[in-house]
Design a protein around this motif. Structure first.
Motif, PDB file in Angstrom:
ATOM      1  N   ASP A  19       0.792  -1.205  -0.056  1.00 53.25           N
ATOM      2  CA  ASP A  19       0.152   0.027   0.050  1.00 53.25           C
ATOM      3  C   ASP A  19       0.802   1.301  -0.002  1.00 53.25           C
ATOM      4  O   ASP A  19       0.445   2.306   0.366  1.00 53.25           O
ATOM      5  CB  ASP A  19      -0.892   0.206   1.205  1.00 53.25           C
ATOM      6  CG  ASP A  19      -1.798  -1.262   1.215  1.00 53.25           C
ATOM      7  OD1 ASP A  19      -2.065  -1.690   0.133  1.00 53.25           O
ATOM      8  OD2 ASP A  19      -2.349  -1.375   2.313  1.00 53.25           O
ATOM      9  N   ILE A  21       3.074   3.755  -2.938  1.00 59.66           N
ATOM     10  CA  ILE A  21       3.256   3.985  -4.206  1.00 59.66           C
ATOM     11  C   ILE A  21       4.578   4.599  -4.476  1.00 59.66           C
ATOM     12  O   ILE A  21       5.080   5.396  -3.750  1.00 59.66           O
ATOM     13  CB  ILE A  21       2.165   5.073  -4.580  1.00 59.66           C
ATOM     14  CG1 ILE A  21       0.874   4.623  -4.386  1.00 59.66           C
ATOM     15  CG2 ILE A  21       2.302   5.104  -6.166  1.00 59.66           C
ATOM     16  CD1 ILE A  21       0.386   3.170  -4.968  1.00 59.66           C
ATOM     17  N   GLN A 227      -4.660   5.782   3.705  1.00 64.98           N
ATOM     18  CA  GLN A 227      -4.933   6.878   2.425  1.00 64.98           C
ATOM     19  C   GLN A 227      -3.853   7.694   2.057  1.00 64.98           C
ATOM     20  O   GLN A 227      -3.859   8.244   1.099  1.00 64.98           O
ATOM     21  CB  GLN A 227      -6.064   7.487   2.812  1.00 64.98           C
ATOM     22  CG  GLN A 227      -7.333   6.590   2.992  1.00 64.98           C
ATOM     23  CD  GLN A 227      -8.696   7.218   3.158  1.00 64.98           C
ATOM     24  OE1 GLN A 227      -8.771   8.115   4.070  1.00 64.98           O
ATOM     25  NE2 GLN A 227      -9.632   7.160   2.642  1.00 64.98           N
ATOM     26  N   ASN A 229       0.168   8.791   1.469  1.00 69.17           N
ATOM     27  CA  ASN A 229       1.790   8.431   1.432  1.00 69.17           C
ATOM     28  C   ASN A 229       2.489   9.765   1.280  1.00 69.17           C
ATOM     29  O   ASN A 229       2.097  10.687   0.627  1.00 69.17           O
ATOM     30  CB  ASN A 229       2.142   7.693   0.124  1.00 69.17           C
ATOM     31  CG  ASN A 229       1.801   6.151   0.051  1.00 69.17           C
ATOM     32  OD1 ASN A 229       1.986   5.332  -0.864  1.00 69.17           O
ATOM     33  ND2 ASN A 229       1.024   5.848   1.144  1.00 69.17           N
ATOM     34  N   GLU A 273       0.648  11.530  -1.968  1.00 67.48           N
ATOM     35  CA  GLU A 273       0.057  10.453  -2.582  1.00 67.48           C
ATOM     36  C   GLU A 273      -1.349  10.284  -1.910  1.00 67.48           C
ATOM     37  O   GLU A 273      -1.437  10.001  -0.660  1.00 67.48           O
ATOM     38  CB  GLU A 273       0.462   9.287  -2.977  1.00 67.48           C
ATOM     39  CG  GLU A 273       0.134   8.510  -4.328  1.00 67.48           C
ATOM     40  CD  GLU A 273       0.791   9.214  -5.503  1.00 67.48           C
ATOM     41  OE1 GLU A 273       0.015   8.711  -6.483  1.00 67.48           O
ATOM     42  OE2 GLU A 273       1.712   9.759  -5.566  1.00 67.48           O
ATOM     43  N   LEU A 275      -4.568   7.603  -1.564  1.00 65.06           N
ATOM     44  CA  LEU A 275      -5.323   6.695  -1.974  1.00 65.06           C
ATOM     45  C   LEU A 275      -6.717   6.330  -1.392  1.00 65.06           C
ATOM     46  O   LEU A 275      -6.809   6.086  -0.203  1.00 65.06           O
ATOM     47  CB  LEU A 275      -4.631   5.133  -1.464  1.00 65.06           C
ATOM     48  CG  LEU A 275      -3.161   4.978  -2.150  1.00 65.06           C
ATOM     49  CD1 LEU A 275      -2.097   6.031  -1.659  1.00 65.06           C
ATOM     50  CD2 LEU A 275      -2.661   3.591  -1.727  1.00 65.06           C
ATOM     51  N   PRO A 280      -3.730   0.486  -3.731  1.00 62.93           N
ATOM     52  CA  PRO A 280      -3.308   1.276  -4.691  1.00 62.93           C
ATOM     53  C   PRO A 280      -4.147   0.977  -5.942  1.00 62.93           C
ATOM     54  O   PRO A 280      -3.426   1.227  -7.110  1.00 62.93           O
ATOM     55  CB  PRO A 280      -1.976   0.600  -4.909  1.00 62.93           C
ATOM     56  CG  PRO A 280      -1.948  -0.563  -4.144  1.00 62.93           C
ATOM     57  CD  PRO A 280      -2.977  -0.566  -3.094  1.00 62.93           C
ATOM     58  N   HIS A 283      -5.125   5.793  -7.444  1.00 65.93           N
ATOM     59  CA  HIS A 283      -4.325   7.042  -6.484  1.00 65.93           C
ATOM     60  C   HIS A 283      -3.979   8.247  -7.414  1.00 65.93           C
ATOM     61  O   HIS A 283      -4.010   8.099  -8.480  1.00 65.93           O
ATOM     62  CB  HIS A 283      -2.954   6.170  -6.008  1.00 65.93           C
ATOM     63  CG  HIS A 283      -2.031   5.889  -7.253  1.00 65.93           C
ATOM     64  ND1 HIS A 283      -1.245   6.499  -7.641  1.00 65.93           N
ATOM     65  CD2 HIS A 283      -1.789   4.599  -7.656  1.00 65.93           C
ATOM     66  CE1 HIS A 283      -0.402   6.010  -8.440  1.00 65.93           C
ATOM     67  NE2 HIS A 283      -0.932   4.745  -8.522  1.00 65.93           N
TER      68      HIS A 283
END
Length: 315
Positions: A19, A21, A227, A229, A273, A275, A280, A283
């Protein structure tokens, strides 16, 4: 202008078993898609070039160059099997620029399909056996971007001179890429990726030599929540000296701000990022690249910032 757009923005396959990216500008280290999975990624980059540099110094913008580039790239990647991913990158560009060359005002507004890039990645050392991944990459750039007479030509006083190539959509020649990637997962929510790539460029239209290129990427991203990154990366490019061939002469070359990149430059990019569903499958990301270091071979423009957004979707 054209080369920096194409070389530092090669989209890469993404590992979707975790999870987290890979970084927004990176080539994803050594990560590959699961077998039978198709990934689409749309990325948009915007930057301005209104500053001139020479060597390690910012210098006066003698021609009052004011250029804006907007590039949208669609990347499609497919997992052939557990160790090999293939893909294509389709860029669409809009380049606008004004400059004062002597007593002549020059305006450029070029838009169209760029040179499509075909890429492949093969996993050599898998993470399941070694605790890290190592891949070998290859690619070819196709001369699909326009280089025709419909684009803005050199100023009228340059008799017999052809179109300045960096402002066109393509080079009119194939390019060949060879690279290697490395990925390490600290845990399921934190990854480190590195990648190196060499691009060989034969002479293009009008004997225009863009110079060969080396790209190095180092990035790390971490899932802060299910959710969100956060990540940061460093992207470095080195290009050998360019040669405008029949496009110019020594006197005009010293005046033209429209030069292909030659020398070295590095950018640092903080990013985020999102999500929306905690996985993923889909995204959305955004980042800003800041010019961190440079050493250029001649008087030429660079962008001080790049603004990037992207969306990825797994089919």
């Amino acid at each position: 202008m054209k080369k920096i757009i194409m070389t530092s923005l090669l989209m890469a396959p993404i590992l979707l078993n975790a999870d987290v990216i890979p970084a927004i500008n990176s080539k994803g280290g050594a990560q590959v898609l699961p077998e039978g999975k198709l990934k689409m990624e749309i990325k948009h980059i915007n930057f301005e070039r209104n500053s001139m540099f020479d060597g390690t110094n910012e210098v006066q913008n003698r021609e009052k160059l004011d250029a804006t580039a907007n590039i949208t790239m669609i990347g499609l990647n497919y997992g052939l099997n557990a160790t090999t991913t293939v893909g294509a990158i389709i860029p669409y560009k809009n380049i606008e620029a004004t400059a004062q060359l002597g007593t002549n005002a020059v305006a450029i507004d070029n838009e169209g399909l760029g040179d499509i890039i075909l890429v492949a990645r093969h996993l050599i050392l898998p993470m399941s056996e070694y605790g890290f991944q190592l891949s070998l990459d290859g690619g070819v750039k196709l001369p699909t971007g326009s280089t025709n007479s419909g684009f803005k030509k050199a100023p009228s006083f340059a008799t017999g001179i052809n179109t300045p190539m960096p402002t066109q959509m393509g080079t009119g020649e194939f390019e060949y890429k060879l690279g290697a990637g490395f990925s390490y997962m600290i845990n399921e929510s934190w990854e480190i990726d590195t990648h190196a790539m060499y691009t060989y460029r034969p002479k293009a239209n009008n004997s225009y030599d863009f110079g060969n290129e080396i790209n190095l990427d180092l990035s790390t991203t971490k899932a802060i929540t299910k959710q969100i990154n956060l990540g940061i990366e460093y992207n470095f490019s080195y290009n050998s000296a360019t040669n405008m061939g029949y496009d110019t002469n020594a006197q005009l070359r010293s005046m033209l701000p429209f030069k292909a990149f030659s020398g070295s430059a590095g950018y640092i990019t903080p990013q985020i990022e999102f999500l929306p569903f905690g996985k993923p499958k889909i995204h959305f990301g955004a980042g800003v690249s800041f010019l961190a270091n440079y050493d250029l071979k001649e008087y030429q423009p660079l962008e001080k910032e790049r603004f990037i957004i992207r969306m990825g979707y797994l089919f």
